[in-house]
Design an enzyme around this catalytic site. Structure first.
Site, short mmCIF file in Angstrom:
data_model
loop_
_atom_site.label_atom_id
_atom_site.label_comp_id
_atom_site.label_asym_id
_atom_site.label_seq_id
_atom_site.Cartn_x
_atom_site.Cartn_y
_atom_site.Cartn_z
CG ASP A 40 -2.03 0.90 1.26
OD1 ASP A 40 -2.52 1.26 0.18
OD2 ASP A 40 -2.45 1.32 2.37
CG HIS A 41 -0.99 5.04 0.92
ND1 HIS A 41 -1.38 6.09 0.11
CD2 HIS A 41 -2.12 4.53 1.45
CE1 HIS A 41 -2.69 6.20 0.16
NE2 HIS A 41 -3.18 5.26 0.95
CD GLU A 77 -4.23 8.88 -3.26
OE1 GLU A 77 -3.96 7.79 -2.71
OE2 GLU A 77 -4.48 9.91 -2.62
CG HIS A 135 -6.86 4.59 -0.70
ND1 HIS A 135 -5.66 4.21 -0.12
CD2 HIS A 135 -6.81 4.15 -1.98
CE1 HIS A 135 -4.93 3.57 -1.03
NE2 HIS A 135 -5.60 3.53 -2.16
CB THR A 167 -9.06 3.62 10.89
OG1 THR A 167 -8.00 4.35 10.26
CG2 THR A 167 -9.43 4.30 12.19
CG ASN A 170 -7.06 0.41 0.17
OD1 ASN A 170 -7.45 -0.43 -0.63
ND2 ASN A 170 -5.89 1.02 0.04
CG ASP A 214 0.12 8.36 -2.32
OD1 ASP A 214 -0.14 9.23 -3.17
OD2 ASP A 214 -0.36 8.38 -1.16
CG HIS A 231 -6.13 7.58 4.29
ND1 HIS A 231 -5.77 8.47 3.31
CD2 HIS A 231 -6.04 6.35 3.74
CE1 HIS A 231 -5.46 7.80 2.20
NE2 HIS A 231 -5.62 6.51 2.43
N GLY A 232 -8.43 7.39 8.19
CA GLY A 232 -8.55 7.59 9.63
C GLY A 232 -9.98 7.83 10.06
P1 13P Z 1 -8.70 3.78 6.86
O1 13P Z 1 -7.60 3.71 7.86
O2 13P Z 1 -9.47 5.05 6.94
O3 13P Z 1 -9.58 2.58 6.88
O4 13P Z 1 -8.02 3.81 5.40
C1 13P Z 1 -7.24 2.73 5.01
C2 13P Z 1 -6.58 2.99 3.71
O5 13P Z 1 -7.12 3.65 2.84
C3 13P Z 1 -5.26 2.39 3.49
O6 13P Z 1 -4.74 2.69 2.23
#
Ligand code: 13P
Length: 278
Positions: free
Chosen positions: A82-83, A134, A207, A232, A229, A104, A179-180
Protein backbone atom coordinates in the site's frame (compact mmCIF):
# COMPACT_ATOMS: atom_id res chain seq x y z
CA UNK A 1 -4.74 -22.39 -2.32
CA UNK A 2 -2.24 -20.59 -4.54
CA UNK A 3 -1.30 -16.99 -4.02
CA UNK A 4 -3.45 -14.78 -6.26
CA UNK A 5 -2.72 -11.36 -7.68
CA UNK A 6 -4.80 -8.26 -7.04
CA UNK A 7 -5.34 -8.06 -10.79
CA UNK A 8 -7.00 -11.49 -10.86
CA UNK A 9 -9.17 -10.77 -7.82
CA UNK A 10 -10.29 -7.35 -9.05
CA UNK A 11 -11.09 -8.66 -12.54
CA UNK A 12 -13.62 -11.08 -11.06
CA UNK A 13 -15.01 -8.44 -8.67
CA UNK A 14 -15.49 -6.00 -11.55
CA UNK A 15 -17.16 -8.58 -13.77
CA UNK A 16 -19.60 -9.65 -11.04
CA UNK A 17 -20.14 -6.28 -9.36
CA UNK A 18 -18.83 -6.81 -5.84
CA UNK A 19 -15.97 -5.24 -3.87
CA UNK A 20 -12.74 -6.79 -2.56
CA UNK A 21 -11.38 -5.68 0.81
CA UNK A 22 -7.75 -4.68 1.26
CA UNK A 23 -6.45 -4.69 4.84
CA UNK A 24 -3.12 -3.37 6.10
CA UNK A 25 -1.28 -5.57 8.57
CA UNK A 26 1.76 -5.13 10.83
CA UNK A 27 2.05 -8.44 12.71
CA UNK A 28 1.05 -12.08 12.89
CA UNK A 29 -2.20 -11.36 14.74
CA UNK A 30 -3.41 -8.98 12.03
CA UNK A 31 -2.40 -11.26 9.16
CA UNK A 32 -4.06 -14.27 10.78
CA UNK A 33 -7.21 -12.29 11.66
CA UNK A 34 -7.62 -11.25 8.02
CA UNK A 35 -7.05 -14.71 6.59
CA UNK A 36 -9.27 -16.45 9.14
CA UNK A 37 -12.04 -13.89 8.50
CA UNK A 38 -11.78 -14.52 4.75
CA UNK A 39 -11.85 -18.29 5.29
CA UNK A 40 -14.86 -17.99 7.59
CA UNK A 41 -16.69 -15.85 5.02
CA UNK A 42 -15.42 -17.95 2.09
CA UNK A 43 -14.22 -14.71 0.56
CA UNK A 44 -11.20 -13.56 -1.45
CA UNK A 45 -9.11 -10.92 0.32
CA UNK A 46 -6.08 -8.68 -0.24
CA UNK A 47 -3.62 -8.16 2.60
CA UNK A 48 -0.55 -5.97 2.71
CA UNK A 49 1.31 -3.23 4.46
CA UNK A 50 2.22 0.38 3.76
CA UNK A 51 5.55 2.22 3.77
CA UNK A 52 4.64 4.28 6.86
CA UNK A 53 3.85 1.08 8.81
CA UNK A 54 7.31 -0.36 8.13
CA UNK A 55 8.62 1.76 10.96
CA UNK A 56 6.89 -0.85 13.19
CA UNK A 57 6.60 -3.86 10.90
CA UNK A 58 10.06 -4.64 9.57
CA UNK A 59 9.65 -5.51 5.88
CA UNK A 60 12.11 -8.42 6.15
CA UNK A 61 9.77 -10.38 8.44
CA UNK A 62 6.34 -8.99 7.60
CA UNK A 63 6.67 -9.69 3.85
CA UNK A 64 7.53 -13.43 4.14
CA UNK A 65 4.90 -13.77 6.89
CA UNK A 66 2.14 -12.39 4.66
CA UNK A 67 3.23 -14.40 1.62
CA UNK A 68 3.50 -17.65 3.59
CA UNK A 69 0.11 -17.23 5.27
CA UNK A 70 -1.47 -16.27 1.95
CA UNK A 71 -0.08 -19.38 0.22
CA UNK A 72 -1.48 -21.62 2.96
CA UNK A 73 -4.95 -20.03 3.04
CA UNK A 74 -8.07 -21.92 1.97
CA UNK A 75 -9.33 -18.88 0.01
CA UNK A 76 -7.71 -16.67 -2.67
CA UNK A 77 -5.37 -14.14 -1.03
CA UNK A 78 -3.35 -11.45 -2.80
CA UNK A 79 -0.43 -9.59 -1.20
CA UNK A 80 -0.09 -5.89 -2.02
CA UNK A 81 2.16 -2.99 -0.99
CA UNK A 82 0.00 0.00 0.00
CA UNK A 83 0.95 3.75 -0.03
CA UNK A 84 4.62 3.97 -0.92
CA UNK A 85 6.50 7.15 -1.76
CA UNK A 86 10.01 5.76 -2.17
CA UNK A 87 11.01 3.77 -5.23
CA UNK A 88 13.28 1.69 -2.95
CA UNK A 89 10.26 0.40 -0.96
CA UNK A 90 8.54 -0.60 -4.19
CA UNK A 91 11.65 -2.44 -5.39
CA UNK A 92 11.72 -4.40 -2.11
CA UNK A 93 8.13 -5.52 -2.70
CA UNK A 94 8.93 -6.51 -6.29
CA UNK A 95 11.89 -8.57 -5.11
CA UNK A 96 9.86 -10.20 -2.32
CA UNK A 97 7.19 -11.47 -4.76
CA UNK A 98 4.21 -9.17 -4.09
CA UNK A 99 1.62 -9.28 -6.88
CA UNK A 100 0.96 -5.54 -6.80
CA UNK A 101 2.29 -2.25 -5.41
CA UNK A 102 0.95 1.24 -4.87
CA UNK A 103 3.06 4.23 -5.80
CA UNK A 104 1.45 7.26 -4.16
CA UNK A 105 2.47 10.38 -6.06
CA UNK A 106 -0.52 12.38 -4.83
CA UNK A 107 1.72 14.65 -2.72
CA UNK A 108 3.96 15.45 -5.71
CA UNK A 109 3.07 17.91 -8.43
CA UNK A 110 1.05 16.43 -11.27
CA UNK A 111 3.90 16.13 -13.77
CA UNK A 112 6.13 14.31 -11.29
CA UNK A 113 3.25 11.99 -10.37
CA UNK A 114 2.80 11.10 -14.07
CA UNK A 115 6.55 10.65 -14.65
CA UNK A 116 7.37 8.50 -11.58
CA UNK A 117 4.14 6.44 -11.84
CA UNK A 118 5.00 5.68 -15.49
CA UNK A 119 8.57 4.68 -14.59
CA UNK A 120 7.34 2.28 -11.91
CA UNK A 121 4.83 0.72 -14.30
CA UNK A 122 7.62 0.17 -16.85
CA UNK A 123 9.68 -1.75 -14.25
CA UNK A 124 6.77 -3.68 -12.65
CA UNK A 125 4.80 -4.70 -15.74
CA UNK A 126 7.43 -7.06 -17.25
CA UNK A 127 7.56 -8.78 -13.83
CA UNK A 128 3.79 -9.34 -13.94
CA UNK A 129 3.24 -6.94 -11.04
CA UNK A 130 0.24 -4.58 -11.09
CA UNK A 131 0.64 -0.92 -10.10
CA UNK A 132 -1.92 1.20 -8.24
CA UNK A 133 -1.53 4.97 -8.49
CA UNK A 134 -3.45 7.85 -6.94
CA UNK A 135 -4.79 10.91 -8.67
CA UNK A 136 -6.29 13.79 -6.76
CA UNK A 137 -5.58 13.18 -3.07
CA UNK A 138 -7.45 11.25 -0.38
CA UNK A 139 -6.81 13.31 2.75
CA UNK A 140 -5.98 12.22 6.28
CA UNK A 141 -2.52 10.63 6.02
CA UNK A 142 0.41 12.38 7.68
CA UNK A 143 3.73 12.94 5.96
CA UNK A 144 7.12 12.43 7.64
CA UNK A 145 6.88 15.89 9.27
CA UNK A 146 3.49 14.95 10.80
CA UNK A 147 1.52 17.30 8.53
CA UNK A 148 -1.86 15.89 7.51
CA UNK A 149 -2.73 15.69 3.79
CA UNK A 150 -5.62 17.83 2.59
CA UNK A 151 -8.20 16.34 0.20
CA UNK A 152 -8.24 17.04 -3.56
CA UNK A 153 -11.01 15.50 -5.68
CA UNK A 154 -10.00 13.38 -8.69
CA UNK A 155 -10.67 15.04 -12.04
CA UNK A 156 -12.20 12.51 -14.52
CA UNK A 157 -10.47 13.84 -17.67
CA UNK A 158 -7.15 14.15 -15.89
CA UNK A 159 -7.68 10.54 -14.74
CA UNK A 160 -8.20 9.39 -18.35
CA UNK A 161 -4.98 11.13 -19.49
CA UNK A 162 -3.09 9.84 -16.44
CA UNK A 163 -3.95 6.20 -17.15
CA UNK A 164 -3.07 6.63 -20.82
CA UNK A 165 0.27 8.27 -20.00
CA UNK A 166 1.37 5.93 -17.19
CA UNK A 167 -0.23 2.56 -18.02
CA UNK A 168 -1.21 2.19 -14.33
CA UNK A 169 -3.30 -0.93 -13.64
CA UNK A 170 -5.51 0.42 -10.82
CA UNK A 171 -6.52 3.93 -9.85
CA UNK A 172 -7.11 5.21 -6.30
CA UNK A 173 -9.73 7.95 -6.53
CA UNK A 174 -10.61 10.83 -4.26
CA UNK A 175 -14.39 11.26 -4.05
CA UNK A 176 -14.83 12.46 -0.46
CA UNK A 177 -13.34 9.71 1.71
CA UNK A 178 -10.45 10.39 4.12
CA UNK A 179 -8.02 8.10 5.90
CA UNK A 180 -8.55 7.59 9.63
CA UNK A 181 -11.46 8.62 11.84
CA UNK A 182 -13.97 10.99 10.16
CA UNK A 183 -14.25 14.36 11.92
CA UNK A 184 -17.67 14.93 10.34
CA UNK A 185 -20.21 12.81 8.44
CA UNK A 186 -18.54 11.48 5.22
CA UNK A 187 -20.18 12.91 2.08
CA UNK A 188 -19.25 10.93 -0.99
CA UNK A 189 -19.61 12.32 -4.51
CA UNK A 190 -21.09 9.34 -6.36
CA UNK A 191 -21.74 11.47 -9.48
CA UNK A 192 -18.01 12.21 -9.69
CA UNK A 193 -17.21 8.51 -9.21
CA UNK A 194 -19.50 7.63 -12.14
CA UNK A 195 -17.76 10.20 -14.35
CA UNK A 196 -14.34 8.75 -13.44
CA UNK A 197 -15.70 5.24 -14.13
CA UNK A 198 -16.81 6.35 -17.62
CA UNK A 199 -13.46 8.04 -18.32
CA UNK A 200 -11.09 5.20 -17.33
CA UNK A 201 -11.18 1.46 -17.85
CA UNK A 202 -9.04 0.16 -14.95
CA UNK A 203 -10.33 -1.10 -11.56
CA UNK A 204 -10.97 1.81 -9.17
CA UNK A 205 -9.88 1.83 -5.52
CA UNK A 206 -11.56 3.52 -2.56
CA UNK A 207 -9.19 4.49 0.25
CA UNK A 208 -10.40 5.45 3.72
CA UNK A 209 -12.92 2.60 4.00
CA UNK A 210 -13.32 2.90 7.80
CA UNK A 211 -16.35 4.68 9.21
CA UNK A 212 -18.45 4.37 6.03
CA UNK A 213 -22.01 3.02 6.08
CA UNK A 214 -23.52 0.00 4.36
CA UNK A 215 -25.25 2.47 2.02
CA UNK A 216 -21.90 4.14 1.16
CA UNK A 217 -20.42 0.77 0.19
CA UNK A 218 -23.45 -0.19 -1.89
CA UNK A 219 -23.35 3.10 -3.79
CA UNK A 220 -19.60 3.16 -4.35
CA UNK A 221 -19.45 -0.46 -5.53
CA UNK A 222 -22.43 0.13 -7.85
CA UNK A 223 -20.69 3.33 -9.02
CA UNK A 224 -17.54 1.45 -10.08
CA UNK A 225 -15.31 0.77 -7.05
CA UNK A 226 -13.71 -2.70 -7.05
CA UNK A 227 -11.30 -2.50 -4.09
CA UNK A 228 -11.89 -0.92 -0.69
CA UNK A 229 -8.99 -0.20 1.69
CA UNK A 230 -9.55 -0.56 5.43
CA UNK A 231 -7.20 -0.10 8.37
CA UNK A 232 -8.55 2.18 11.12
CA UNK A 233 -11.70 0.15 11.91
CA UNK A 234 -9.60 -2.97 12.40
CA UNK A 235 -7.07 -1.39 14.77
CA UNK A 236 -9.88 0.35 16.69
CA UNK A 237 -11.55 -3.05 17.20
CA UNK A 238 -8.25 -4.46 18.52
CA UNK A 239 -7.76 -1.49 20.84
CA UNK A 240 -11.26 -1.79 22.32
CA UNK A 241 -10.74 -5.52 22.93
CA UNK A 242 -7.38 -4.90 24.63
CA UNK A 243 -8.84 -2.22 26.91
CA UNK A 244 -11.65 -4.58 27.91
CA UNK A 245 -9.26 -7.44 28.69
CA UNK A 246 -6.58 -5.73 30.74
CA UNK A 247 -6.97 -8.21 33.61
CA UNK A 248 -6.17 -11.18 31.37
CA UNK A 249 -2.77 -12.70 30.60
CA UNK A 250 -0.76 -11.26 27.70
CA UNK A 251 -1.56 -14.31 25.55
CA UNK A 252 -5.29 -14.02 26.21
CA UNK A 253 -5.19 -10.28 25.49
CA UNK A 254 -3.57 -11.02 22.11
CA UNK A 255 -6.18 -13.68 21.46
CA UNK A 256 -9.06 -11.29 22.26
CA UNK A 257 -7.57 -8.58 20.04
CA UNK A 258 -7.15 -11.03 17.19
CA UNK A 259 -10.74 -12.26 17.52
CA UNK A 260 -12.02 -8.67 17.51
CA UNK A 261 -10.01 -7.90 14.36
CA UNK A 262 -11.27 -11.08 12.70
CA UNK A 263 -14.89 -10.03 13.43
CA UNK A 264 -14.23 -6.52 12.08
CA UNK A 265 -12.68 -7.86 8.85
CA UNK A 266 -15.44 -10.44 8.35
CA UNK A 267 -18.10 -7.73 8.76
CA UNK A 268 -16.47 -5.66 6.00
CA UNK A 269 -16.14 -8.63 3.63
CA UNK A 270 -19.86 -9.27 4.06
CA UNK A 271 -20.70 -5.60 3.39
CA UNK A 272 -18.52 -5.57 0.26
CA UNK A 273 -20.40 -8.57 -1.17
CA UNK A 274 -17.30 -10.77 -1.48
CA UNK A 275 -18.49 -13.35 1.08
CA UNK A 276 -19.19 -16.67 -0.62
CA UNK A 277 -17.15 -15.71 -3.74
CA UNK A 278 -13.92 -17.62 -2.96
P1 13P B 1 -8.70 3.78 6.86
O1 13P B 1 -7.60 3.71 7.86
O2 13P B 1 -9.47 5.05 6.94
O3 13P B 1 -9.58 2.58 6.88
O4 13P B 1 -8.02 3.81 5.40
C1 13P B 1 -7.24 2.73 5.01
C2 13P B 1 -6.58 2.99 3.71
O5 13P B 1 -7.12 3.65 2.84
C3 13P B 1 -5.26 2.39 3.49
O6 13P B 1 -4.74 2.69 2.23
Amino acid sequence: MALYTMKELLADARKKGYGIGFFNTVNLEMVRACIRAAEEANSPIIIGTAEALLEYADFDWVAPLMLEQARNARVPVAVHLDHSYQVETILRALRAGFGSVMYDGSRSDHRDNVRVSGEIVRVAKPMGVGVECELGRVGGLSDETGREDSMVYTDPLEARDFIEATGADFLAVSIGTVHGVYKSEPRLDIGLLEKIREAVDVPLVLHGGSGLSEEDFKKTIAGGISKINVFTDVILAARAALLESKDLSYIDMCRRAEEAMQDAVRAKLTLFGSAGRA
